[in-house]
Design an enzyme around this catalytic site. Structure first.
Site, mmCIF file in Angstrom:
data_model
loop_
_atom_site.group_PDB
_atom_site.id
_atom_site.type_symbol
_atom_site.label_atom_id
_atom_site.label_comp_id
_atom_site.label_asym_id
_atom_site.label_seq_id
_atom_site.Cartn_x
_atom_site.Cartn_y
_atom_site.Cartn_z
ATOM 1 N N ASP A 1 71.638 -3.583 96.332
ATOM 2 C CA ASP A 1 71.615 -3.138 94.933
ATOM 3 C C ASP A 1 71.591 -1.626 94.708
ATOM 4 O O ASP A 1 70.871 -1.131 93.824
ATOM 5 C CB ASP A 1 70.422 -3.779 94.203
ATOM 6 C CG ASP A 1 70.526 -5.300 94.139
ATOM 7 O OD1 ASP A 1 71.452 -5.859 94.736
ATOM 8 O OD2 ASP A 1 69.667 -5.914 93.500
ATOM 9 N N HIS B 1 74.727 -9.224 86.442
ATOM 10 C CA HIS B 1 74.238 -10.061 85.338
ATOM 11 C C HIS B 1 75.262 -10.210 84.220
ATOM 12 O O HIS B 1 75.950 -9.242 83.863
ATOM 13 C CB HIS B 1 72.981 -9.438 84.731
ATOM 14 C CG HIS B 1 71.809 -9.349 85.659
ATOM 15 N ND1 HIS B 1 71.401 -10.395 86.449
ATOM 16 C CD2 HIS B 1 70.924 -8.339 85.891
ATOM 17 C CE1 HIS B 1 70.330 -10.029 87.138
ATOM 18 N NE2 HIS B 1 70.018 -8.779 86.827
ATOM 19 N N SER C 1 66.734 -12.518 82.499
ATOM 20 C CA SER C 1 65.732 -11.527 82.939
ATOM 21 C C SER C 1 65.597 -10.359 81.963
ATOM 22 O O SER C 1 64.719 -9.515 82.132
ATOM 23 C CB SER C 1 66.110 -10.981 84.323
ATOM 24 O OG SER C 1 67.181 -10.053 84.228
ATOM 25 N N HIS D 1 70.354 -4.545 82.386
ATOM 26 C CA HIS D 1 70.822 -3.692 83.481
ATOM 27 C C HIS D 1 71.880 -4.435 84.281
ATOM 28 O O HIS D 1 71.946 -5.660 84.265
ATOM 29 C CB HIS D 1 69.647 -3.314 84.396
ATOM 30 C CG HIS D 1 69.018 -4.516 85.054
ATOM 31 N ND1 HIS D 1 68.106 -5.320 84.411
ATOM 32 C CD2 HIS D 1 69.210 -5.074 86.283
ATOM 33 C CE1 HIS D 1 67.748 -6.309 85.199
ATOM 34 N NE2 HIS D 1 68.405 -6.202 86.351
ATOM 35 N N ALA E 1 65.192 -2.952 94.875
ATOM 36 C CA ALA E 1 63.879 -2.337 94.927
ATOM 37 C C ALA E 1 63.048 -3.061 95.987
ATOM 38 O O ALA E 1 63.105 -4.275 96.088
ATOM 39 C CB ALA E 1 63.185 -2.450 93.552
#
Ligand code: VGL
Ligand code: ZN
Length: 196
Positions: free
Chosen positions: A16, A60, A66, A77, A137
């Protein structure tokens, strides 16, 4: 510890490294830019070893579950086909890198690169035994991808100098890494790999 030699059956999984997770993006991971040069060094090493390089991307739909617009935890995002979903321009992905899109179902969150994707079957086809995980993350998609890797029977290495966490509250990034180690992952740095 003897240095690790990267083999053709190893895989670097870069999680990511997209604009929305970088400074100026919709869901910035603090200091995420700082790991790009190190990730690029890992990419060189894996390319030289003829090992597979995989880049996952959060992908997405506009109305993803989310998003806080739907009561989820995150601002919108990494919406498909937008700038925010593109890989950061300084990331030197090889031309033959395998891009794995995840969390593309409107009503389902998926942090792991293995969830609802072809990743496991692609790696199996290539005889991959060891995966080396970098990116962002640490507490979310890196952790979930590493945990799935362990569950699926891969030997999992966390590239400690090439991951970055949101780290809120402070200590949560370190806790995530410790938790992965307790489950069998091995934390390494670039100096632990044979690079010549
Ligand atoms: C991620 C939060 C929401 C990640 C993705 O890539 O770790 N975190 N979506
Ligand atoms: Zn997401």
């Amino acid at each position: 510890m003897a240095k690790l030699k990267i083999l053709p059956t190893d895989t670097l999984i870069i999680v990511d490294m997209q604009n929305d997770f970088m400074p100026g993006g919709a869901l910035p991971v603090p200091n995420a830019l700082s790991i790009i040069p190190t990730i690029n060094r890992y990419i060189e090493v894996f390319e030289k070893a003829k090992a597979v390089v995989v880049a996952t991307r959060d992908w997405h739909p506009q109305n993803h579950i989310s998003f806080n617009t739907r009561g989820g935890p995150w601002p919108p995002h990494c919406i498909q086909n937008t700038w925010g979903a593109q890989f950061h321009k300084d990331l030197k992905l090889p031309r033959d890198a395998i891009v794995v899109s995840k969390a593309f179902k409107e009503d389902k969150e998926a942090y792991s690169g293995f969830e609802d994707t072809e990743l496991d079957s692609v790696l199996r086809q290539r005889g991959v035994r060891r995966i080396f995980v970098a990116g962002v993350a640490t507490e979310y998609c890196v952790k979930a991808t590493a945990e799935d890797g362990l569950r699926l029977g891969y030997q999992v290495f966390i590239l400690e100098d090439a991951v970055k966490g949101i780290n809120s509250p402070p200590g949560s990034e370190e806790r995530a890494i410790d938790n992965l180690i307790s489950k069998g992952a091995v934390a390494i740095r670039i100096g632990d790999i044979v690079t010549d």
